[in-house]
Design a protein around this motif. Structure first.
Motif, PDB file in Angstrom:
ATOM      1  N   SER A   1       0.842  -1.191   0.000  1.00 16.79           N
ATOM      2  CA  SER A   1       0.000   0.000   0.000  1.00 16.79           C
ATOM      3  C   SER A   1       0.880   1.245   0.000  1.00 16.79           C
ATOM      4  O   SER A   1       1.969   1.252   0.560  1.00 16.79           O
ATOM      5  CB  SER A   1      -0.917   0.022   1.230  1.00 16.79           C
ATOM      6  OG  SER A   1      -0.157   0.019   2.421  1.00 16.79           O
ATOM      7  N   VAL A   2       0.388   2.290  -0.662  1.00 18.99           N
ATOM      8  CA  VAL A   2       1.100   3.564  -0.724  1.00 18.99           C
ATOM      9  C   VAL A   2       0.767   4.362   0.537  1.00 18.99           C
ATOM     10  O   VAL A   2      -0.399   4.572   0.859  1.00 18.99           O
ATOM     11  CB  VAL A   2       0.702   4.359  -1.985  1.00 18.99           C
ATOM     12  CG1 VAL A   2       1.338   5.737  -1.978  1.00 18.99           C
ATOM     13  CG2 VAL A   2       1.087   3.591  -3.243  1.00 18.99           C
ATOM     14  N   GLN A   3       1.791   4.802   1.254  1.00 16.04           N
ATOM     15  CA  GLN A   3       1.610   5.581   2.479  1.00 16.04           C
ATOM     16  C   GLN A   3       1.716   7.072   2.215  1.00 16.04           C
ATOM     17  O   GLN A   3       0.986   7.860   2.793  1.00 16.04           O
ATOM     18  CB  GLN A   3       2.664   5.174   3.522  1.00 16.04           C
ATOM     19  CG  GLN A   3       2.669   3.692   3.847  1.00 16.04           C
ATOM     20  CD  GLN A   3       1.362   3.252   4.472  1.00 16.04           C
ATOM     21  OE1 GLN A   3       0.957   3.768   5.497  1.00 16.04           O
ATOM     22  NE2 GLN A   3       0.700   2.296   3.849  1.00 16.04           N
ATOM     23  N   ALA A   4       2.650   7.476   1.330  1.00 17.25           N
ATOM     24  CA  ALA A   4       2.847   8.898   1.011  1.00 17.25           C
ATOM     25  C   ALA A   4       3.652   9.006  -0.278  1.00 17.25           C
ATOM     26  O   ALA A   4       4.406   8.103  -0.624  1.00 17.25           O
ATOM     27  CB  ALA A   4       3.588   9.599   2.142  1.00 17.25           C
TER      28      ALA A   4
ATOM     29  N   GLY B   1       2.865  -4.520   6.803  1.00 16.39           N
ATOM     30  CA  GLY B   1       2.938  -3.177   7.363  1.00 16.39           C
ATOM     31  C   GLY B   1       4.329  -2.578   7.475  1.00 16.39           C
ATOM     32  O   GLY B   1       4.483  -1.477   7.974  1.00 16.39           O
TER      33      GLY B   1
ATOM     34  N   GLU C   1       7.380  -0.500   6.396  1.00 16.43           N
ATOM     35  CA  GLU C   1       7.538   0.595   5.450  1.00 16.43           C
ATOM     36  C   GLU C   1       8.872   0.519   4.708  1.00 16.43           C
ATOM     37  O   GLU C   1       9.870   0.058   5.249  1.00 16.43           O
ATOM     38  CB  GLU C   1       7.430   1.934   6.156  1.00 16.43           C
ATOM     39  CG  GLU C   1       6.032   2.240   6.626  1.00 16.43           C
ATOM     40  CD  GLU C   1       5.896   3.634   7.169  1.00 16.43           C
ATOM     41  OE1 GLU C   1       6.904   4.319   7.424  1.00 16.43           O
ATOM     42  OE2 GLU C   1       4.739   4.067   7.346  1.00 16.43           O
TER      43      GLU C   1
ATOM     44  N   VAL D   1       6.614   6.371  -0.320  1.00 15.60           N
ATOM     45  CA  VAL D   1       6.733   5.564   0.890  1.00 15.60           C
ATOM     46  C   VAL D   1       5.611   4.533   0.821  1.00 15.60           C
ATOM     47  O   VAL D   1       4.442   4.884   0.637  1.00 15.60           O
ATOM     48  CB  VAL D   1       6.592   6.411   2.175  1.00 15.60           C
ATOM     49  CG1 VAL D   1       6.656   5.519   3.407  1.00 15.60           C
ATOM     50  CG2 VAL D   1       7.671   7.479   2.224  1.00 15.60           C
ATOM     51  N   MET D   2       5.989   3.268   0.944  1.00 15.38           N
ATOM     52  CA  MET D   2       5.013   2.191   0.854  1.00 15.38           C
ATOM     53  C   MET D   2       5.088   1.313   2.089  1.00 15.38           C
ATOM     54  O   MET D   2       6.014   1.420   2.881  1.00 15.38           O
ATOM     55  CB  MET D   2       5.283   1.341  -0.392  1.00 15.38           C
ATOM     56  CG  MET D   2       5.125   2.099  -1.676  1.00 15.38           C
ATOM     57  SD  MET D   2       5.109   1.016  -3.101  1.00 15.38           S
ATOM     58  CE  MET D   2       3.537   0.182  -2.855  1.00 15.38           C
ATOM     59  N   ALA D   3       4.114   0.441   2.239  1.00 18.45           N
ATOM     60  CA  ALA D   3       4.132  -0.580   3.285  1.00 18.45           C
ATOM     61  C   ALA D   3       3.854  -1.912   2.610  1.00 18.45           C
ATOM     62  O   ALA D   3       3.010  -2.004   1.720  1.00 18.45           O
ATOM     63  CB  ALA D   3       3.087  -0.287   4.349  1.00 18.45           C
TER      64      ALA D   3
ATOM     65  N   CYS E   1      10.849   2.613   0.911  1.00 17.57           N
ATOM     66  CA  CYS E   1      10.733   3.683  -0.084  1.00 17.57           C
ATOM     67  C   CYS E   1      11.087   3.175  -1.463  1.00 17.57           C
ATOM     68  O   CYS E   1      11.969   2.330  -1.624  1.00 17.57           O
ATOM     69  CB  CYS E   1      11.665   4.842   0.262  1.00 17.57           C
ATOM     70  SG  CYS E   1      11.257   5.616   1.828  1.00 17.57           S
TER      71      CYS E   1
END
Length: 66
Positions: free
Chosen positions: A42-45, A59, A61, A53-55, A63
């Motif tokens: 999942s894309v975090q930012a 969960g 994280e 930044v992904m997870a 980059c």
């Protein structure tokens, strides 16, 4: 057979230089997160449109950069 090439440049205009090298190396754009999201990430930012930044599925994280 795919070959992965990583280059680092000191530049004032990274976007233009990246576009040049994508054409020179025959790189085809595919947003880096797309295959990772399909695999459960999942894309975090997103920063500057190319640092993401992904997870992972658990969960953790990490980059990626386009």
């Amino acid at each position: 057979m795919a070959i992965r090439i990583e280059l680092t440049f000191d530049t004032r205009d990274a976007v233009s230089l990246a576009e040049f090298w994508k054409v020179a190396l025959g790189y085809e754009d595919e947003p880096p997160p797309a295959p990772l999201v399909a695999a459960g990430g999942s894309v975090q930012a997103t920063f500057d449109g190319h640092h993401v930044v992904m997870a992972g599925p658990e969960g953790n994280e990490f980059c990626v950069a386009a």
